[in-house]
Scaffold this motif. Sequence first.
Motif, short mmCIF file in Angstrom:
data_model
loop_
_atom_site.label_atom_id
_atom_site.label_comp_id
_atom_site.label_asym_id
_atom_site.label_seq_id
_atom_site.Cartn_x
_atom_site.Cartn_y
_atom_site.Cartn_z
N PHE A 122 2.52 -7.58 4.79
CA PHE A 122 2.00 -6.30 4.34
C PHE A 122 3.10 -5.25 4.30
O PHE A 122 3.74 -4.98 5.32
N GLY A 175 -3.21 3.90 -0.92
CA GLY A 175 -3.37 4.07 0.53
C GLY A 175 -4.44 5.06 0.91
O GLY A 175 -4.16 6.13 1.41
N ILE A 201 -2.69 2.02 10.25
CA ILE A 201 -2.03 1.53 9.04
C ILE A 201 -0.60 1.11 9.36
O ILE A 201 -0.12 0.08 8.88
N LEU A 209 4.27 -1.31 3.49
CA LEU A 209 3.79 0.06 3.35
C LEU A 209 4.90 0.87 2.70
O LEU A 209 6.02 0.92 3.21
N THR A 249 -2.59 -1.72 -3.39
CA THR A 249 -3.71 -0.81 -3.21
C THR A 249 -3.25 0.62 -2.96
O THR A 249 -2.16 0.85 -2.46
N SER A 259 0.83 -1.20 0.00
CA SER A 259 0.00 0.00 0.00
C SER A 259 0.86 1.25 0.00
O SER A 259 2.00 1.24 0.46
N GLU A 266 -6.66 -0.68 2.63
CA GLU A 266 -5.49 -1.35 3.24
C GLU A 266 -5.94 -2.53 4.09
O GLU A 266 -5.29 -3.58 4.10
N ALA A 311 -4.66 -6.17 3.63
CA ALA A 311 -3.93 -6.82 4.73
C ALA A 311 -4.60 -8.13 5.13
O ALA A 311 -3.94 -9.11 5.45
#
Length: 326
Positions: free
Chosen positions: A167, A152, A186, A169, A150, A56, A157, A161
Motif C-alpha cells: 500500500f 484518500g 492511514i 500513500l 483511490t 491512495s 483506503e 489496502a
Amino acid sequence: MKTAELSEKILSGDRRALARAITLVESGREDHRAAATELLEQLAKSGRQALRIGLSGTPGVGKSTFIESFGMMLVAQGLRVAVLAVDPSSARTGGSILGDKTRMEQLSRQKGAFIRPSPSQTNLGGVARRTREAVSLCEAAGFDVVLIETVGVGQSETVVAQMSDLFLLLLAPAGGDELQGVKRGIMEMADIILVNKADGDLKSAAMRTCADYSGALRLLRKRPQDPTGYPKAQTVSALQEAGLDTAWEDMKTLMEWRREKGHWSGTRAEQARYWFGEDVRQALLARLKTTWAQDRMEALSDQVASGEVSPTAAAQEMLKGLGVAG
Ligand code: GDP
C-alpha cells in the motif's frame, strides 16, 4: 459469449475480453452474477498472481501523474500493468473523475497496459467486491502489476489496502504541522509513503516533509510483515520521473522479503477471510434494505415502542421473516 470462451480469451491476454469480463462482474443482473461467479472460478485455476499495489492520496497530490510515469517505467521494463480505481462517488468532483479519459494518456496507449475507470456505484461495499473481482480478472489475464487507486477520503483506503499486497500513500510537500492532517490509521496502513512533487521550488519542502514522515513512521509499532527500514518515506517527482526507480526497487525488496517469510501468502489468506466475512455482512445488510424488510422493521418497531412486543421477540420475528433465524 460462452463463459468458457471468454475465459479462454482472458487467459490469452485479450484486453477486450478482459474489459467485457469486468463489465460482467460490475453488472447487478442476477444472470450476469451467476456467469461472473462461474467465470471467476474457472479463471482461479490458472493460479496466476500479480503484484497488487494499492495507491491512495488526496485529489491533486499527483496520483494520475504518478501512475502514468510509474506505469510507463514498468511497461518499459517489459511488465504488463493494469490500473483499476476505487472511487466512492461522493468523492467525485467536477472533471477529475478517476479513470477520466484524459488521465494517463500515454499509459493508456501502451500495449502492455490496461486502464479501467471505476465502476459507478454509491455503495462502497459493492464497489469493493467488483474491484476485487476485477483484480482477479487482471491477474488471470497475465498482468504482472495491478495498481488499485483511490482518493484518500473516508473508508476507501481500507478497502484498497485489504485487496493489495503493498500500500502506497502519496503525499504532497507541506508545512511541518501538516503531519497532523494524515490520520494515524492511514499512516499505519502505508508500506511506503511517497512525498511527490520533489522538484523545482517544492523540492526542499518535499524533503522536509519526507523527513517528518520518516520520523513519524519510526514511532509506529514494528509490524511482523516488515523487514528493517519499513515502512519508509521517500521523495519522488512524478512529473520529472525522479525517484520512481528507487521506489520500485524498495517495493520489490519488501515484497521479496514478505514472499520468503511467507507473509505474502499469509496476508492474502487473511484478506480472503476478510472478504468472505464482508460478503456475508453485505448480503445480510442488503436484505434489510428491501421494501418488505423496511416496512416490516417499521411495523415491528412501532409494536416495540408501544410495548406490545419485546425488542428481543420483535428481533426474532424480523430475522425469521428474513430467513436468517435459527
Ligand atoms: P490526482 O488528482 O492525485 O490524480 O493529481 P494529478 O496527477 O491530476 O496532479 C495534480 C496536479 O499536480 C497537476 O497539475 C500535475 O501536473 C501536478 N503534479 C503531479 N505530479 C507532480 C510532480 O511530481 N511535481 C509537480 N511540480 N507537480 C506535479
